[in-house]
Design a protein around this motif. Sequence first.
Motif, short mmCIF file in Angstrom:
data_model
loop_
_atom_site.label_atom_id
_atom_site.label_comp_id
_atom_site.label_asym_id
_atom_site.label_seq_id
_atom_site.Cartn_x
_atom_site.Cartn_y
_atom_site.Cartn_z
N LYS A 188 0.83 -1.20 0.00
CA LYS A 188 0.00 0.00 0.00
C LYS A 188 0.87 1.25 0.00
O LYS A 188 0.55 2.23 -0.69
CB LYS A 188 -0.93 0.00 1.21
N ALA A 189 1.96 1.22 0.75
CA ALA A 189 2.88 2.36 0.80
C ALA A 189 3.50 2.63 -0.57
O ALA A 189 3.85 3.77 -0.90
CB ALA A 189 3.96 2.12 1.84
N GLU A 190 3.64 1.59 -1.37
CA GLU A 190 4.20 1.72 -2.71
C GLU A 190 3.15 2.10 -3.75
O GLU A 190 3.47 2.27 -4.93
CB GLU A 190 4.85 0.39 -3.13
N GLY A 191 1.89 2.18 -3.32
CA GLY A 191 0.83 2.54 -4.24
C GLY A 191 0.33 1.39 -5.08
O GLY A 191 -0.31 1.59 -6.12
N ARG A 192 0.61 0.17 -4.65
CA ARG A 192 0.15 -1.01 -5.40
C ARG A 192 -1.35 -1.20 -5.19
O ARG A 192 -1.85 -1.11 -4.08
CB ARG A 192 0.88 -2.27 -4.94
N ARG A 193 -2.07 -1.49 -6.27
CA ARG A 193 -3.49 -1.78 -6.18
C ARG A 193 -3.67 -3.25 -5.79
O ARG A 193 -2.98 -4.12 -6.33
CB ARG A 193 -4.18 -1.50 -7.51
N MET A 194 -4.60 -3.50 -4.87
CA MET A 194 -4.79 -4.86 -4.36
C MET A 194 -6.27 -5.21 -4.27
O MET A 194 -7.11 -4.36 -4.00
CB MET A 194 -4.14 -4.99 -2.98
N ALA A 195 -6.54 -6.49 -4.50
CA ALA A 195 -7.92 -6.99 -4.42
C ALA A 195 -7.89 -8.44 -3.96
O ALA A 195 -6.84 -9.10 -4.00
CB ALA A 195 -8.61 -6.87 -5.78
N VAL A 196 -9.03 -8.93 -3.53
CA VAL A 196 -9.19 -10.31 -3.09
C VAL A 196 -10.02 -11.06 -4.12
O VAL A 196 -11.02 -10.55 -4.62
CB VAL A 196 -9.87 -10.39 -1.70
N VAL A 197 -9.59 -12.27 -4.44
CA VAL A 197 -10.37 -13.18 -5.27
C VAL A 197 -10.51 -14.48 -4.47
O VAL A 197 -9.51 -15.16 -4.22
CB VAL A 197 -9.68 -13.47 -6.62
N THR A 198 -11.72 -14.81 -4.07
CA THR A 198 -11.88 -15.91 -3.12
C THR A 198 -13.08 -16.80 -3.40
O THR A 198 -14.10 -16.35 -3.93
CB THR A 198 -12.02 -15.34 -1.69
#
Length: 217
Positions: A94-104
Amino acid sequence: MLFFDLDGTLIDSNSVWKEVDRTFLERRGLPYTKEYYQGVAHTIFPLAAKFTKEFCHLPESCEEIMAEWMDLSKDAYAHVTVKPGVRAYLKQCKAEGRRMAVVTSSIPVHCNTALEHLDLAKYFERITFAQSLGLEKKGPEIWLRAAADAGVEPETCTMFDDSIAACRGARLARMRTVGVYDSFFAADEREMRSFCDVYIKSFEELLYLPVQKERRT
């Protein structure tokens, strides 16, 4: 874009379902076998129920089977623990600005309960529920859908999962794959190491050492 599985990847929860399965089968005088767990592991709830009904020759409907599973799992996801290094790695990304999501493949209510309980929801911009879409993670469709919904090309995405089947599905969607060790699928470690782009025993392996962080800044 980074896509994360939930059960066995971000949280230590596979044992919840192992215990649910054991109890469910014991009530019927049935053994918990390798063939059974391979049939229900990492698949969506309705298909797991359908497999269980057919594999065990049960008179109950799929709806009744799922209701019993929900009763057995109850509030277990309000007590699960986060796996080592996960919180620090998500914070780093998050500090690096990476986009993240969950696939479950997890049940939506259980997933939301765990993410809120562990204060992890704030790291993810979206959650793709396999059950809601009626898709399994072993095929490319759900991964293509997750990328499309996020507005990114699948070739630019990396997924993290403890299931070799899910990693194969993401690879078919042209995503980079990171295999994550979980004791529940320890027998698949050699295959995952040879198949995945990267394989980790713990998210702690992905954390920057202080000197590495200084060089990056």
